[in-house]
Write a protein that holds these residues in place. Structure first.
Motif, PDB file in Angstrom:
ATOM      1  N   PHE A 288       0.922  -0.635  -0.242  1.00 26.52           N
ATOM      2  CA  PHE A 288      -0.372  -0.157  -0.330  1.00 26.52           C
ATOM      3  C   PHE A 288       1.091   1.536   0.380  1.00 26.52           C
ATOM      4  O   PHE A 288       0.841   2.458  -1.037  1.00 26.52           O
ATOM      5  N   GLU A 289       2.032   1.249   0.801  1.00 22.94           N
ATOM      6  CA  GLU A 289       2.849   2.256   0.779  1.00 22.94           C
ATOM      7  C   GLU A 289       3.476   2.915  -0.614  1.00 22.94           C
ATOM      8  O   GLU A 289       3.747   3.880  -0.990  1.00 22.94           O
ATOM      9  N   GLN A 290       4.042   1.093  -0.929  1.00 26.63           N
ATOM     10  CA  GLN A 290       4.694   1.398  -2.600  1.00 26.63           C
ATOM     11  C   GLN A 290       3.604   1.964  -3.107  1.00 26.63           C
ATOM     12  O   GLN A 290       4.131   3.056  -4.360  1.00 26.63           O
ATOM     13  N   MET A 291       2.946   1.163  -3.425  1.00 27.79           N
ATOM     14  CA  MET A 291       1.745   2.017  -4.715  1.00 27.79           C
ATOM     15  C   MET A 291       1.618   3.716  -4.082  1.00 27.79           C
ATOM     16  O   MET A 291       1.624   4.094  -5.557  1.00 27.79           O
ATOM     17  N   LYS A 292       1.440   3.651  -3.129  1.00 28.94           N
ATOM     18  CA  LYS A 292       0.676   5.436  -2.727  1.00 28.94           C
ATOM     19  C   LYS A 292       1.503   6.495  -2.850  1.00 28.94           C
ATOM     20  O   LYS A 292       1.592   7.543  -3.985  1.00 28.94           O
ATOM     21  N   LYS A 293       3.526   6.137  -2.949  1.00 27.99           N
ATOM     22  CA  LYS A 293       3.944   6.608  -3.338  1.00 27.99           C
ATOM     23  C   LYS A 293       4.123   6.731  -4.652  1.00 27.99           C
ATOM     24  O   LYS A 293       4.351   7.763  -5.928  1.00 27.99           O
ATOM     25  N   GLU A 294       4.282   5.728  -5.833  1.00 27.24           N
ATOM     26  CA  GLU A 294       3.524   5.194  -6.806  1.00 27.24           C
ATOM     27  C   GLU A 294       3.114   6.033  -7.767  1.00 27.24           C
ATOM     28  O   GLU A 294       3.237   6.725  -8.705  1.00 27.24           O
ATOM     29  N   LEU A 295       1.585   6.290  -6.322  1.00 27.80           N
ATOM     30  CA  LEU A 295       0.519   7.129  -7.453  1.00 27.80           C
ATOM     31  C   LEU A 295       0.714   8.596  -7.127  1.00 27.80           C
ATOM     32  O   LEU A 295       0.569   8.985  -8.271  1.00 27.80           O
ATOM     33  N   GLU A 296       1.296   9.016  -6.248  1.00 33.34           N
ATOM     34  CA  GLU A 296       1.911  10.576  -6.520  1.00 33.34           C
ATOM     35  C   GLU A 296       2.882  10.904  -7.325  1.00 33.34           C
ATOM     36  O   GLU A 296       3.097  11.864  -8.136  1.00 33.34           O
ATOM     37  N   ILE A 297       3.688   9.670  -7.866  1.00 34.62           N
ATOM     38  CA  ILE A 297       4.997   9.655  -8.643  1.00 34.62           C
ATOM     39  C   ILE A 297       4.129  10.440 -10.520  1.00 34.62           C
ATOM     40  O   ILE A 297       4.301  10.752 -11.474  1.00 34.62           O
TER      41      ILE A 297
END
Length: 382
Positions: free
Chosen positions: A40-49
């Motif tokens: 979830f945290e990894q995808m959240k960071k990717e979504l921000e990018i």
């Protein structure tokens, strides 16, 4: 189960397996939840990018679109006044308009792909969030079930547990009684019984000596007989003392240990015993006093009988919450890895120390003596 008899061991095994399975399931859920949180945290960071890239692509697309409109206007103007522009200028205007159109098309494609990636990440994030929430709910439910298994269910089976304890205690008592009877029978047979048999033989010998060699020789034999009777009496007293030293109830632990160690020193000529009690000694629960006495007794007996030592140090340290005991000798020592599991004395000491929730450490090596250390939590006599 057979008839009306409950197989306590089978119930314990089933119960233990249930608890272990639930505990393992809870751990598995924790792992899934933790992995989901990390994803979830990894995808959240990717979504921000991705969102940042979409914003940049949109800005770049707006600039390209403006440049493309300008290049089209320029190309239309060149085409309209074809005769006033050179061939190179016409070609440059066409190539510029074409390149900008290609870049704009690539930009629109990239923007579309980024938007699709954003939408996919948002859907997956929502799914992971639901998985995390379900995992948390499952952990809560498993905890409730485990609390029931480890508390309420045990209360329901209190009668079975009581029966099991009674059964275990009965078996241990019977076993201890049988072992004690064996030990006593061996000691009486090898000690007082043999001595009394010798007394009878010596009494017959005295009679024969009196008839054949006179009064003086008979008195010499009688003196030897008195020594033998005295030794037999001492041996009987020792056996009685080993069963339970009466001074322990009357005087307490330290005076009883002092008396016992003095007696052992008298019996073992050539072995010097040093005793030291540090701190203020006090009365504790009777069972604990007996246990401590037996631990010291067994350690000293091993040192004198098997260790062939000439020096023994016994130290008792009284602390606020525990009593520390050290029994050290300069005897032959042994290898704990080879002897410990096969020595009934050491096994008995470890079982006794476990019953009073204490700690036991054995340090020894061949030719370097033995050190026994005990730590017993203090429970004062009420």
């Amino acid at each position: 189960m057979s008839g009306n008899r409950v197989d306590i061991k089978s119930l314990d095994y089933i119960f233990s397996q249930m608890v272990d399975t639930m505990d393992q399931s809870k751990n598995d859920i924790f792992i899934i939840s933790e992995q989901s949180r990390q994803s979830f945290e990894q995808m959240k960071k990717e979504l921000e990018i991705v969102r940042e890239n979409i914003a940049l692509v949109i800005i770049e697309g707006d600039l390209l679109e403006e440049k493309t409109r300008y290049s089209r206007t320029r190309l239309a103007d060149v085409s309209k006044h074809f005769n006033t522009f050179s061939e190179v200028q016409v070609r440059e205007a066409y190539e510029l308009a074409n390149n900008l159109q290609i870049k704009l098309s690539i930009n629109r494609t990239e923007e579309k792909q980024l938007r699709e990636r954003r939408d996919d990440l948002e859907r997956r994030l929502q799914g992971l969030l639901e998985t995390i929430q379900r995992a948390d709910q499952l952990v809560t439910q498993v905890n409730v079930v485990m609390n029931y298994l480890t508390s309420d269910l045990k209360n329901v089976g209190q009668a079975l547990e009581t029966a099991k304890l009674k059964q275990d205690f009965s078996l241990k008592i019977i076993q201890a009684q049988e072992e004690e009877r064996k030990r006593l029978s061996r000691e009486i047979h090898d000690g007082p019984a043999q001595m009394m048999a010798n007394v009878l033989l010596r009494s017959d010998l005295i009679e024969r000596t009196y008839r054949e060699k006179g009064v003086e020789k008979a008195f010499e034999e009688l003196a030897d007989l008195k020594v033998m009777v005295r030794n037999a009496l001492s041996e009987v007293r020792r056996i009685i003392y080993d069963l339970r030293p009466m001074a322990l109830d009357d005087l307490g632990l330290i005076p009883t240990l002092k008396k016992y160690l003095m007696t052992i020193e008298e019996y073992n000529m050539g072995c010097e015993i040093h005793f030291n009690s540090m701190g203020e000694d006090r009365r504790i629960i009777s069972n604990y006093e007996v246990a401590i006495f037996r631990l010291v007794q067994e350690s000293v007996t091993n040192a004198t009988k098997h260790g062939k030592c000439t020096q023994i140090w016994v130290k008792v340290e009284w602390r606020n919450d525990a009593v520390n005991i050290l029994v050290k000798d300069n005897g032959s020592g042994f290898d704990p890895t080879l002897v410990q599991d096969s020595s009934f004395g050491l096994l008995g000491m470890r079982e006794r120390i476990d019953l009073i929730k204490g700690e036991m450490t054995v340090t020894s090596s061949p030719g370097k003596g033995t050190t026994m250390m005990f730590r017993i939590p203090l429970i004062e006599e009420k």
